[in-house]
Design a protein around this motif. Structure first.
Motif, PDB file in Angstrom:
ATOM      1  N   LEU A  37     -10.071  59.672  40.192  1.00 44.91           N
ATOM      2  CA  LEU A  37      -9.761  60.337  38.639  1.00 44.91           C
ATOM      3  C   LEU A  37      -8.576  59.419  37.567  1.00 44.91           C
ATOM      4  O   LEU A  37      -9.251  59.270  36.480  1.00 44.91           O
ATOM      5  N   SER A  67     -14.566  65.389  34.961  1.00 44.49           N
ATOM      6  CA  SER A  67     -14.311  66.545  36.606  1.00 44.49           C
ATOM      7  C   SER A  67     -13.796  67.490  36.063  1.00 44.49           C
ATOM      8  O   SER A  67     -12.817  67.486  35.104  1.00 44.49           O
ATOM      9  N   GLN A  69     -11.586  70.364  37.890  1.00 47.36           N
ATOM     10  CA  GLN A  69     -11.133  70.172  38.046  1.00 47.36           C
ATOM     11  C   GLN A  69     -10.094  71.991  38.427  1.00 47.36           C
ATOM     12  O   GLN A  69     -11.340  73.213  38.508  1.00 47.36           O
ATOM     13  N   THR A 156     -22.203  69.268  41.324  1.00 44.92           N
ATOM     14  CA  THR A 156     -20.497  68.444  41.437  1.00 44.92           C
ATOM     15  C   THR A 156     -21.030  66.965  42.228  1.00 44.92           C
ATOM     16  O   THR A 156     -21.675  66.831  42.382  1.00 44.92           O
ATOM     17  N   ASP A 157     -19.801  66.267  41.801  1.00 49.89           N
ATOM     18  CA  ASP A 157     -20.092  65.346  41.766  1.00 49.89           C
ATOM     19  C   ASP A 157     -19.179  64.770  42.902  1.00 49.89           C
ATOM     20  O   ASP A 157     -17.999  64.870  43.813  1.00 49.89           O
ATOM     21  N   VAL A 160     -16.065  62.186  43.672  1.00 47.21           N
ATOM     22  CA  VAL A 160     -15.118  62.953  43.452  1.00 47.21           C
ATOM     23  C   VAL A 160     -15.106  64.223  44.659  1.00 47.21           C
ATOM     24  O   VAL A 160     -13.536  63.940  44.899  1.00 47.21           O
ATOM     25  N   ALA A 200     -14.429  69.737  41.974  1.00 48.07           N
ATOM     26  CA  ALA A 200     -15.407  68.882  41.513  1.00 48.07           C
ATOM     27  C   ALA A 200     -16.390  68.398  40.876  1.00 48.07           C
ATOM     28  O   ALA A 200     -17.838  67.571  40.535  1.00 48.07           O
ATOM     29  N   ALA A 202     -18.435  68.655  37.674  1.00 43.39           N
ATOM     30  CA  ALA A 202     -19.295  67.610  36.523  1.00 43.39           C
ATOM     31  C   ALA A 202     -19.653  68.085  34.714  1.00 43.39           C
ATOM     32  O   ALA A 202     -20.331  68.761  35.392  1.00 43.39           O
ATOM     33  N   GLY A 265      -7.887  67.085  35.638  1.00 38.99           N
ATOM     34  CA  GLY A 265      -9.123  66.169  35.136  1.00 38.99           C
ATOM     35  C   GLY A 265      -8.871  66.573  33.494  1.00 38.99           C
ATOM     36  O   GLY A 265     -10.100  64.801  33.014  1.00 38.99           O
TER      37      GLY A 265
END
Length: 310
Positions: A37, A67, A69, A156-157, A160, A200, A202, A265
């Motif tokens: 990040l 993100s 978070q 989900t990324d 990250v 994580a 996005a 994020g």
């Protein structure tokens, strides 16, 4: 009000709010303790307003995924309550912590019971219970966001999530400490993996504003089904107001006057009960971990409109 007039009015409002937020010199710093990040541009900004009838308006980079978070903690909490009921509160409190979101200080004196579901320790307990109830806590949050936003690309990324896992020693310590008190029911490794995966995710301001509407509708989802009772939705909004912006919740309530949940994020999702929800994004954070531009924009919004719970 005719729809075209409403579009013009809301569009003008959001442009004015963005201009006010960007006029300030402060930008903050991106979260550098999660390396994935750290490279975000602290001057980036997006904002979306969704109304209870499903209309959505935006300015800036409002359709750019970021993100989410700790904003995900709102959705994991709602789903855990919907699936398991008030028994959840036996393992996590509803009081402000007064300490940083990743603090271990209170856990020993309070027998492994976190102060609230929005600090990291509390969110780990919620994730544990949601994992027990559904078998896939991260998937439950992801699927809810996809359904409410209408965006099947929300997910989900993995980069990250992996970055958080590699540098998540304090979260692991929190989880093991609570497990030693019997306050986690699943293996620590599984709880952490699902926690990182839903943090994580996005999503864009547009996605999150639409996904947050169930609280503005007092517990009713986009398809008209009821996720939570009106009372449960009220209580989540109350905990958001008192605990949703880490140990700066008092200042957020003073400036903004809305229930809100922030994430490192740079996102902040706020609820206007009965009216709509608004999501802002600015990756530069203040010392408490809240978006500098995001809080400034929400302050400007409620100042200009009088939209507040007070």
């Amino acid at each position: 009000m005719a729809r075209v007039d409403q579009d013009v009015e809301y569009g003008r409002l959001l442009r004015d709010v963005m201009a006010t937020a960007l006029a300030g010199e402060a930008r903050g710093r991106p979260a550098d303790y999660i390396p994935a990040l750290a490279a975000a541009d602290p001057s980036a900004f997006g904002m979306a307003l969704a109304t209870v009838d499903g209309a959505v308006f935006g300015v800036g980079e409002w359709e750019v995924p970021f993100s989410i978070q700790s904003v995900s903690k709102l959705f994991s909490l709602a789903l855990a309550l919907a699936e398991g009921g008030d028994g959840l509160w036996g393992g996590v409190g509803r009081e402000p912590s007064g300490n940083p979101f990743n603090s271990l200080v209170q856990l020993e004196s309070e027998q492994g019971i976190p102060r609230n579901p929005f600090i990291n320790a509390g969110a780990l307990v919620v994730t544990d219970r949601l994992l027990e109830l559904t078998g896939d806590a991260a998937g439950a949050v992801r699927d809810f966001l996809r359904a409410e936003s209408g965006n099947p690309a929300v997910g989900t990324d993995d980069a990250v999530a992996a970055s958080e896992a590699r540098h998540g020693h304090r979260n692991a310590a929190l989880a093991h400490f609570m497990a030693s008190f019997g306050n986690l029911r699943n293996p620590v490794g599984s709880v952490l993996a699902h926690y990182y995966a839903h943090c994580a995710i996005a999503a864009s301001c547009r996605d999150l504003a639409l996904a947050g509407l169930f609280l503005a509708r007092h517990g009713v989802r986009a398809d008209g089904s009821r996720l939570l009772s009106r009372s449960e939705a009220k209580r989540i909004n109350a905990v958001m107001l008192t605990c949703g912006t880490y140990d700066a919740a008092g200042d957020f309530a003073y400036r903004v006057g809305l229930p809100g949940k922030s994430g490192v994020g740079g996102g902040v999702l706020a609820v206007l009960p009965g009216r709509g929800s608004v999501c802002v994004w600015g990756p530069g954070l203040d010392a408490a971990g809240n978006s500098v531009l995001g809080v400034a924009a929400l302050d400007a919004l409620t100042t200009a409109t009088g939209w507040s719970v007070f």
